[in-house]
Design a protein around this motif. Sequence first.
Motif, PDB file in Angstrom:
ATOM      1  N   GLU A 126      15.724  -0.998  -6.488  1.00  0.00           N
ATOM      2  CA  GLU A 126      16.762  -0.785  -7.778  1.00  0.00           C
ATOM      3  C   GLU A 126      17.819  -2.924  -7.149  1.00  0.00           C
ATOM      4  OE1 GLU A 126      20.400  -0.532  -6.923  1.00  0.00           O
ATOM      5  OE2 GLU A 126      19.849   0.757  -5.367  1.00  0.00           O
ATOM      6  N   ALA A 127      17.843  -3.663  -8.255  1.00  0.00           N
ATOM      7  CA  ALA A 127      18.074  -4.589  -7.984  1.00  0.00           C
ATOM      8  C   ALA A 127      20.173  -4.291  -7.998  1.00  0.00           C
ATOM      9  CB  ALA A 127      19.280  -5.675  -8.870  1.00  0.00           C
ATOM     10  N   ARG A 152       0.525  -1.055   0.330  1.00  0.00           N
ATOM     11  CA  ARG A 152       0.283   0.105  -0.114  1.00  0.00           C
ATOM     12  C   ARG A 152       0.812   1.466  -0.031  1.00  0.00           C
ATOM     13  NH1 ARG A 152      -4.453  -2.006   4.690  1.00  0.00           N
ATOM     14  NH2 ARG A 152      -4.853  -4.321   4.017  1.00  0.00           N
ATOM     15  N   CYS A 153       0.273   2.261  -0.503  1.00  0.00           N
ATOM     16  CA  CYS A 153       1.190   3.438  -0.964  1.00  0.00           C
ATOM     17  C   CYS A 153       0.229   4.579  -0.986  1.00  0.00           C
ATOM     18  CB  CYS A 153       2.292   3.455  -2.291  1.00  0.00           C
ATOM     19  SG  CYS A 153       3.474   2.103  -3.099  1.00  0.00           S
ATOM     20  N   ASP A 154       1.117   5.572  -0.360  1.00  0.00           N
ATOM     21  CA  ASP A 154       0.526   6.656  -0.423  1.00  0.00           C
ATOM     22  C   ASP A 154       1.765   7.974  -0.756  1.00  0.00           C
ATOM     23  OD1 ASP A 154      -0.900   9.047   0.638  1.00  0.00           O
ATOM     24  OD2 ASP A 154      -0.961   8.430   2.565  1.00  0.00           O
ATOM     25  N   GLY A 155       1.365   8.821  -2.184  1.00  0.00           N
ATOM     26  CA  GLY A 155       2.462   9.240  -2.477  1.00  0.00           C
ATOM     27  C   GLY A 155       3.856   8.128  -2.998  1.00  0.00           C
ATOM     28  N   VAL A 192       7.433  -9.026  -7.064  1.00  0.00           N
ATOM     29  CA  VAL A 192       6.781  -8.890  -8.156  1.00  0.00           C
ATOM     30  C   VAL A 192       5.468  -7.657  -7.822  1.00  0.00           C
ATOM     31  CG1 VAL A 192       5.947  -9.158 -10.801  1.00  0.00           C
ATOM     32  CG2 VAL A 192       8.503 -10.708 -10.130  1.00  0.00           C
ATOM     33  N   VAL A 193       5.726  -6.808  -8.510  1.00  0.00           N
ATOM     34  CA  VAL A 193       4.002  -5.542  -7.934  1.00  0.00           C
ATOM     35  C   VAL A 193       3.160  -5.980  -9.309  1.00  0.00           C
ATOM     36  CG1 VAL A 193       3.451  -3.799  -6.587  1.00  0.00           C
ATOM     37  CG2 VAL A 193       5.507  -4.481  -6.022  1.00  0.00           C
ATOM     38  N   PRO A 194       2.620  -6.603  -9.536  1.00  0.00           N
ATOM     39  CA  PRO A 194       1.611  -6.819 -10.655  1.00  0.00           C
ATOM     40  C   PRO A 194       0.772  -5.111 -10.865  1.00  0.00           C
ATOM     41  CG  PRO A 194       1.224  -8.625  -9.534  1.00  0.00           C
ATOM     42  CD  PRO A 194       2.291  -7.522  -8.828  1.00  0.00           C
ATOM     43  N   HIS A 200       9.151   3.163  -2.437  1.00  0.00           N
ATOM     44  CA  HIS A 200       7.785   2.834  -4.027  1.00  0.00           C
ATOM     45  C   HIS A 200       8.936   1.993  -4.751  1.00  0.00           C
ATOM     46  CE1 HIS A 200       5.093   3.809  -7.058  1.00  0.00           C
ATOM     47  NE2 HIS A 200       4.577   4.393  -6.262  1.00  0.00           N
ATOM     48  N   PRO A 201       8.106   0.899  -5.621  1.00  0.00           N
ATOM     49  CA  PRO A 201       8.192   0.324  -6.593  1.00  0.00           C
ATOM     50  C   PRO A 201       8.590   1.361  -7.715  1.00  0.00           C
ATOM     51  CG  PRO A 201       6.021  -0.319  -6.672  1.00  0.00           C
ATOM     52  CD  PRO A 201       6.234   0.522  -5.213  1.00  0.00           C
TER      53      PRO A 201
END
Length: 803
Positions: free
Chosen positions: A750-751, A728-731, A793-795, A772-773
Amino acid sequence: MRLLLQRLLALLALSSLVLSPLPASAQGNSFDLAGPALTMAVTREKVTLPIGQVPSLRVGDQLELKADLPADQAARYLLVLVFLRGATNPPPKNWFYEAETWNPKKATLSVKVPEGAQQAIALMAPETGGGYNALVKAVRGRPGVFVRAAQDLYQASLDRARLETFVNGVARVEESAPERLVPVSTALAGSLGIKLNADCLARSRALQASCLTQNRDGMVLQTGGGAASMIDVIGGTTTQFAYSLAATKEGGAGEFSPYISLARDFARLFGVFRSADYQYAPALAVGQNTRLRLQLNTPPSFQNPKSVLVAPLPPIGAAAPPPLRAALKDAVCLAKPGLVLPLEDAPLVFATDYARALTLRLALADGRTVELPVTADAERGGLVVGPDAQKLGASTIGEATLTGSWGFDSFTGPRFPLQNGAPAAWQPRPDDTVVVGRDAPLTLRGGAAACVEQVALRDRSGTIKPVEWKAGAPDEISATLPLQRARPGDLTVLVSHYGESAPAQLTLKGQSEASRLEGFTLYTGDKEGRLVGARLDQVASLEVAGLTFTAGALSRDMGGGDRLALTTDANTETVPTGTSDAKVTLKDGRTTAVRATITPPRPRLELVSRSVAAPAAPDRLALELPDFALAPEATLTFSARAVNTRLSAGDLIEVATADDGASAKLSVASGKLQLIGSDVAVASLTPREALGAAATGPLKMRLVQGELVGDWQPLARVVRLPEVTDLRCDGAACTLHGQELFLIAQVADEAGFQKPQTVPLGFVGGELAVPHPVAGALYLKLHDAPDDVVKLVVPAGAAKKAK
């Protein structure tokens, strides 16, 4: 349950008051009231014994019985001796004998036990007109009640004797040596079959004795393998209530009284035979020398109805001694001072005088027979052998048997394993040579191991050191001589024996052992070879085929030889096979040669391919693992090629954790292994099922062909995974939700992990703040695989807007 019993007993007493008008309801359970005493002697075939030494009577025995009353006895007692012949067969009137205790001319009964008699009881009744006839009528009217009373009261009297022996022993040691109360009370309880309250032993010393001897109801355990205990007779119960109480564990079916039926019979006795003149009260009869002390559980009444005391006499019939068993597994030394021969489950030997004239009959190897007196001692838990045992010298014992008399009858048994060997009989085996410079094992044979008190070593300087030793057999002891700093030369072993003033002295020859090299073996391709021989602790290195091996771990073979691991950093794959001479360098600089055998390489496995099938988890975000990693619940299927060998159906592939903490063997028979041709095998396993829940980290595999095992090869890495349910993201601020997030070590967007976010150690929350992804992914490093990167993985649309 004990509290339940107490409540039941309270209810029983209340019910007896309400339901029964009999004075018997006033009876207690402790039998702690001192009653009158009887004196009695028994004569059989011209041998007379006091009653305290007579466990049973026999038809034809001559009995001398009288009341032992004080000179100022005010109440007149009528003493009646009654013989019984069964519950359904009333005794004839001429089996009743009366004595007027107040009349010196008629105070003593001299009676022979009649033919057919089975039990005998003594009745003591305050004298009243017609009292004798009333007693005869009562016994003849209900003989079964008195038969049962005779049996159970006699058994209860024996149990009372055990209890008194325990209580008196505790009192004696409390007065003379209170610091010994714990070991002595424990020994007394074991000897006498007494239930010891362990909580009392944890109390202060001043309170231990009183605690151990209070609450005496239920302290006496059944013998002969039973575990129940004796609650003293309970009078005045109703029959139905008595049966109900007897069915409980505390009331007779287990830990407590097996005598509830006795209470029931006495309740019936009181109810049926109570008259205006007499009521009946049970009495225990504890024998000591010529006296039978009567113990009562209710004060006798000298007003109508007067109390008739019912006391048991020994049963009539053969009196077999208890099944005495020696509680010894290993031999003991007869010459050991204060030797005690423990007996198992024989409390009456310690609590009564039935066992008399006890001797230990020794059949010596020289043909002599010697008898040594022994004494039963409850505080020491067995038969104490007197000091005469140390006067036998070095005579070897062939057999040692307990003999004695149980009442009038003699008995033999049990046998005790005893030794009394000669100190000079010890001889070192296999010879008198030992190697100095390290601890040396020593075996001595020929003597009596049980009689060895201590072993010591005296070196050339005269210094004496104690030596650890143990008995390996009745005629063998094994010792370890501390010879790390000893120099070559004569050494003296001192073997001290019980009863001997001077120890036996054995001279040994201390010699330095040179390394004995038997052979060196190396499998091509291995980094480690094995040198076999003796005294290999002197080896520093070995050279063969241009390669240098250095000494590693040293181990001992079961046969006494040494095995030394020799390792190298060089490549051994090109070393030619065959035999040749190798150069061995010792730590002191000397060199010698040894035959070296270079064999073809060990069989090994090469990983061909692998695949991982993870169980579906539709409610979680996907984690992409590196090729080498798998989750504990995933199934790993892999194929491997055998090198330097051919495969057969009996071969195994062993899979283990890196620390060898868990392993599994995959076989064709188990269905976990399939052969593809003669050199490829396909296997599968689920780490959690095959290796257990604790198996994490690297896995390795090797080929096992009978006794030949290959080298370990890497297989995979087991990684525990967190359960990530959503993001879950907020901004720019995002929160990861799930379970077992503490498995995550770092998170990055990042990897390359240029700016990783570290998860605190010990974190146990279900929410974790993360970056954030980027491009629909986050990257994790896990504690189980800190060098691997796991992609989360975040679809699209999975990063939910925080509410």
